[in-house]
Design a protein around this motif. Structure first.
Motif, PDB file in Angstrom:
ATOM      1  N   ARG A  57       0.828  -1.203   0.000  1.00 45.47           N
ATOM      2  CA  ARG A  57       0.000   0.000   0.000  1.00 45.47           C
ATOM      3  C   ARG A  57       0.865   1.257   0.000  1.00 45.47           C
ATOM      4  NH1 ARG A  57      -3.774   1.720   4.935  1.00 45.47           N
ATOM      5  NH2 ARG A  57      -1.889   2.841   5.460  1.00 45.47           N
ATOM      6  N   ASP A  58       1.948   1.245   0.767  1.00 43.31           N
ATOM      7  CA  ASP A  58       2.875   2.376   0.762  1.00 43.31           C
ATOM      8  C   ASP A  58       3.455   2.579  -0.632  1.00 43.31           C
ATOM      9  OD1 ASP A  58       2.576   2.855   3.506  1.00 43.31           O
ATOM     10  OD2 ASP A  58       4.184   1.455   4.018  1.00 43.31           O
ATOM     11  N   PHE A  59       3.801   1.474  -1.271  1.00 40.31           N
ATOM     12  CA  PHE A  59       4.355   1.539  -2.626  1.00 40.31           C
ATOM     13  C   PHE A  59       3.332   2.130  -3.593  1.00 40.31           C
ATOM     14  CE2 PHE A  59       5.637  -0.999  -6.567  1.00 40.31           C
ATOM     15  CZ  PHE A  59       6.673  -0.145  -6.895  1.00 40.31           C
ATOM     16  N   PHE A  60       2.105   1.646  -3.510  1.00 41.03           N
ATOM     17  CA  PHE A  60       1.057   2.138  -4.398  1.00 41.03           C
ATOM     18  C   PHE A  60       0.778   3.621  -4.140  1.00 41.03           C
ATOM     19  CE2 PHE A  60      -3.464   2.729  -5.548  1.00 41.03           C
ATOM     20  CZ  PHE A  60      -3.371   2.418  -6.895  1.00 41.03           C
ATOM     21  N   ALA A  61       0.744   4.021  -2.869  1.00 41.21           N
ATOM     22  CA  ALA A  61       0.505   5.430  -2.541  1.00 41.21           C
ATOM     23  C   ALA A  61       1.603   6.314  -3.126  1.00 41.21           C
ATOM     24  CB  ALA A  61       0.416   5.624  -1.031  1.00 41.21           C
ATOM     25  N   ALA A  62       2.852   5.837  -3.076  1.00 38.68           N
ATOM     26  CA  ALA A  62       3.957   6.605  -3.652  1.00 38.68           C
ATOM     27  C   ALA A  62       3.811   6.727  -5.157  1.00 38.68           C
ATOM     28  CB  ALA A  62       5.288   5.938  -3.301  1.00 38.68           C
ATOM     29  N   ILE A  63       3.325   5.670  -5.804  1.00 41.74           N
ATOM     30  CA  ILE A  63       3.089   5.711  -7.245  1.00 41.74           C
ATOM     31  C   ILE A  63       1.966   6.693  -7.576  1.00 41.74           C
ATOM     32  CG2 ILE A  63       2.177   4.357  -9.179  1.00 41.74           C
ATOM     33  CD1 ILE A  63       3.752   1.974  -8.015  1.00 41.74           C
ATOM     34  N   ASP A 100      -4.451   6.546 -20.282  1.00 41.58           N
ATOM     35  CA  ASP A 100      -3.165   5.862 -20.132  1.00 41.58           C
ATOM     36  C   ASP A 100      -3.036   5.094 -18.817  1.00 41.58           C
ATOM     37  OD1 ASP A 100      -2.391   6.875 -22.580  1.00 41.58           O
ATOM     38  OD2 ASP A 100      -1.281   8.568 -21.725  1.00 41.58           O
ATOM     39  N   ASN A 101      -3.859   5.428 -17.820  1.00 40.87           N
ATOM     40  CA  ASN A 101      -3.733   4.825 -16.491  1.00 40.87           C
ATOM     41  C   ASN A 101      -5.079   4.345 -15.953  1.00 40.87           C
ATOM     42  OD1 ASN A 101      -0.747   5.679 -15.624  1.00 40.87           O
ATOM     43  ND2 ASN A 101      -1.696   7.419 -16.644  1.00 40.87           N
ATOM     44  N   PRO A 102      -5.809   3.536 -16.708  1.00 38.39           N
ATOM     45  CA  PRO A 102      -7.161   3.166 -16.273  1.00 38.39           C
ATOM     46  C   PRO A 102      -7.198   2.391 -14.964  1.00 38.39           C
ATOM     47  CG  PRO A 102      -6.460   1.787 -18.115  1.00 38.39           C
ATOM     48  CD  PRO A 102      -5.449   2.891 -17.985  1.00 38.39           C
ATOM     49  N   HIS A 103      -6.237   1.506 -14.747  1.00 36.82           N
ATOM     50  CA  HIS A 103      -6.260   0.698 -13.520  1.00 36.82           C
ATOM     51  C   HIS A 103      -5.939   1.558 -12.299  1.00 36.82           C
ATOM     52  CE1 HIS A 103      -6.935  -3.040 -15.611  1.00 36.82           C
ATOM     53  NE2 HIS A 103      -5.932  -2.771 -16.431  1.00 36.82           N
ATOM     54  N   ASN A 104      -4.997   2.469 -12.445  1.00 35.96           N
ATOM     55  CA  ASN A 104      -4.703   3.390 -11.344  1.00 35.96           C
ATOM     56  C   ASN A 104      -5.922   4.227 -11.007  1.00 35.96           C
ATOM     57  OD1 ASN A 104      -2.112   2.436 -11.500  1.00 35.96           O
ATOM     58  ND2 ASN A 104      -1.141   4.421 -11.787  1.00 35.96           N
ATOM     59  N   VAL A 105      -6.574   4.744 -12.029  1.00 38.27           N
ATOM     60  CA  VAL A 105      -7.751   5.584 -11.830  1.00 38.27           C
ATOM     61  C   VAL A 105      -8.851   4.818 -11.111  1.00 38.27           C
ATOM     62  CG1 VAL A 105      -9.628   6.784 -13.039  1.00 38.27           C
ATOM     63  CG2 VAL A 105      -7.258   7.116 -13.769  1.00 38.27           C
ATOM     64  N   MET A 106      -9.068   3.574 -11.529  1.00 36.88           N
ATOM     65  CA  MET A 106     -10.113   2.779 -10.898  1.00 36.88           C
ATOM     66  C   MET A 106      -9.741   2.429  -9.466  1.00 36.88           C
ATOM     67  SD  MET A 106     -12.466   2.714 -13.056  1.00 36.88           S
ATOM     68  CE  MET A 106     -13.516   1.640 -12.088  1.00 36.88           C
ATOM     69  N   ALA A 107      -8.483   2.109  -9.212  1.00 33.11           N
ATOM     70  CA  ALA A 107      -8.060   1.754  -7.852  1.00 33.11           C
ATOM     71  C   ALA A 107      -8.236   2.920  -6.895  1.00 33.11           C
ATOM     72  CB  ALA A 107      -6.600   1.297  -7.863  1.00 33.11           C
ATOM     73  N   VAL A 108      -7.908   4.118  -7.360  1.00 36.44           N
ATOM     74  CA  VAL A 108      -8.002   5.300  -6.504  1.00 36.44           C
ATOM     75  C   VAL A 108      -9.457   5.689  -6.249  1.00 36.44           C
ATOM     76  CG1 VAL A 108      -7.526   7.774  -6.399  1.00 36.44           C
ATOM     77  CG2 VAL A 108      -5.748   6.198  -7.134  1.00 36.44           C
ATOM     78  N   ASN A 109     -10.311   5.521  -7.241  1.00 37.94           N
ATOM     79  CA  ASN A 109     -11.676   6.033  -7.136  1.00 37.94           C
ATOM     80  C   ASN A 109     -12.730   4.974  -6.815  1.00 37.94           C
ATOM     81  OD1 ASN A 109     -11.610   9.037  -8.127  1.00 37.94           O
ATOM     82  ND2 ASN A 109     -10.204   7.920  -9.441  1.00 37.94           N
ATOM     83  N   ARG A 110     -12.476   3.718  -7.152  1.00 35.81           N
ATOM     84  CA  ARG A 110     -13.490   2.701  -6.942  1.00 35.81           C
ATOM     85  C   ARG A 110     -12.973   1.482  -6.196  1.00 35.81           C
ATOM     86  NH1 ARG A 110     -17.378   3.077 -11.148  1.00 35.81           N
ATOM     87  NH2 ARG A 110     -18.111   5.231 -11.179  1.00 35.81           N
ATOM     88  N   GLY A 111     -11.674   1.329  -6.122  1.00 38.79           N
ATOM     89  CA  GLY A 111     -11.094   0.118  -5.562  1.00 38.79           C
ATOM     90  C   GLY A 111     -11.086   0.102  -4.042  1.00 38.79           C
ATOM     91  N   GLY A 115     -10.793   4.506  -0.057  1.00 38.37           N
ATOM     92  CA  GLY A 115     -11.108   5.161   1.205  1.00 38.37           C
ATOM     93  C   GLY A 115      -9.927   5.343   2.129  1.00 38.37           C
ATOM     94  N   GLU A 116      -8.752   4.885   1.703  1.00 36.21           N
ATOM     95  CA  GLU A 116      -7.569   4.986   2.555  1.00 36.21           C
ATOM     96  C   GLU A 116      -7.138   6.445   2.714  1.00 36.21           C
ATOM     97  OE1 GLU A 116      -6.031   2.697   4.228  1.00 36.21           O
ATOM     98  OE2 GLU A 116      -7.142   0.954   3.498  1.00 36.21           O
ATOM     99  N   LYS A 117      -6.773   6.828   3.930  1.00 34.47           N
ATOM    100  CA  LYS A 117      -6.463   8.220   4.245  1.00 34.47           C
ATOM    101  C   LYS A 117      -5.337   8.776   3.374  1.00 34.47           C
ATOM    102  CE  LYS A 117      -5.264  11.204   8.190  1.00 34.47           C
ATOM    103  NZ  LYS A 117      -3.958  11.703   7.712  1.00 34.47           N
ATOM    104  N   ASP A 118      -4.261   8.001   3.200  1.00 33.36           N
ATOM    105  CA  ASP A 118      -3.129   8.529   2.437  1.00 33.36           C
ATOM    106  C   ASP A 118      -3.479   8.716   0.963  1.00 33.36           C
ATOM    107  OD1 ASP A 118      -3.366   5.805   2.201  1.00 33.36           O
ATOM    108  OD2 ASP A 118      -1.237   5.352   2.433  1.00 33.36           O
TER     109      ASP A 118
END
Length: 200
Positions: A57-63, A100-111, A115-118
């Motif tokens: 999760r830390d890695f993903f948040a940094a990305i 260009d980043n559909p999976h990132n967009v979905m993870a941040v908004n729907r995944g 709801g994670e604070k960071d």
């Protein structure tokens, strides 16, 4: 197959790991990306990977933060352009990012991480910068500026939501999506702000 290990300073190594991770997360759902694969592609040990990023999760948040920084850089437009051209250029850059980043967009908004604070803090920071840019470009003062600030914030949230829906459904064309977003902002700001759509 792993790449040959290269000697990099800590910041270069961190950037390398984020670049590899961003590519993997852009092409797959969050659940299908493994830290071990990132380490292998970078030619480093799993232990070194966890030294830089204690959890996935830390890695993903940094990305996501890196992606937000790139998005903000790509949507920065010439302030000398008419406001309509600035908004249209920024919107085009945002839609490009979504494509260009559909999976990132979905993870941040729907995944599961939405709801994670960071993650939410990064999203709010990104929205805040975009909001400030547009409000400053509009150039209103006093109460009119206060109204525009609220309108722009609402429009940014709306635009993010419809773009996420569009990524999933593609029920309308990109041009239709673009025109919808531009018309909505024009309606939110009202006749005092000249937002007639510029030519494509």
């Amino acid at each position: 197959m792993s790449t040959a290990r290269k000697r990099l300073d800590p910041e270069q190594r961190r950037e390398q790991l984020l670049t590899i991770g961003a590519r993997l997360f852009a092409g797959r759902p969050y659940e299908d990306v493994w830290i071990e694969e990132v380490a292998e592609l970078a030619g480093v040990s799993r232990g070194l990977m966890y030294h830089y990023f204690p959890t996935k999760r830390d890695f993903f948040a940094a990305i996501i933060r890196l992606s937000a920084e790139k998005l903000l850089a790509s949507t920065e437009v010439d302030p000398e352009l008419p406001i309509a051209d600035q908004v249209a250029a920024g919107l085009d850059a945002y839609i490009d990012f979504v494509v260009d980043n559909p999976h990132n967009v979905m993870a941040v908004n729907r995944g599961a991480l939405s709801g994670e604070k960071d993650i939410r803090e990064i999203v709010e920071w990104e929205l805040g910068v975009l909001q400030q840019r547009i409000v400053e470009a509009v150039g209103l003062q006093g109460h009119s500026k206060d109204v525009a600030t609220i309108a722009v914030r609402g429009w940014l949230v709306f635009t993010r939501a419809v773009c996420v829906d569009w990524v999933e459904s593609r029920a309308v064309t990109r041009d239709e999506l673009r025109e919808l977003c531009l018309r909505t902002l024009a309606g939110a700001l009202g006749p005092s702000v000249p937002l007639d759509e510029p030519p494509h």
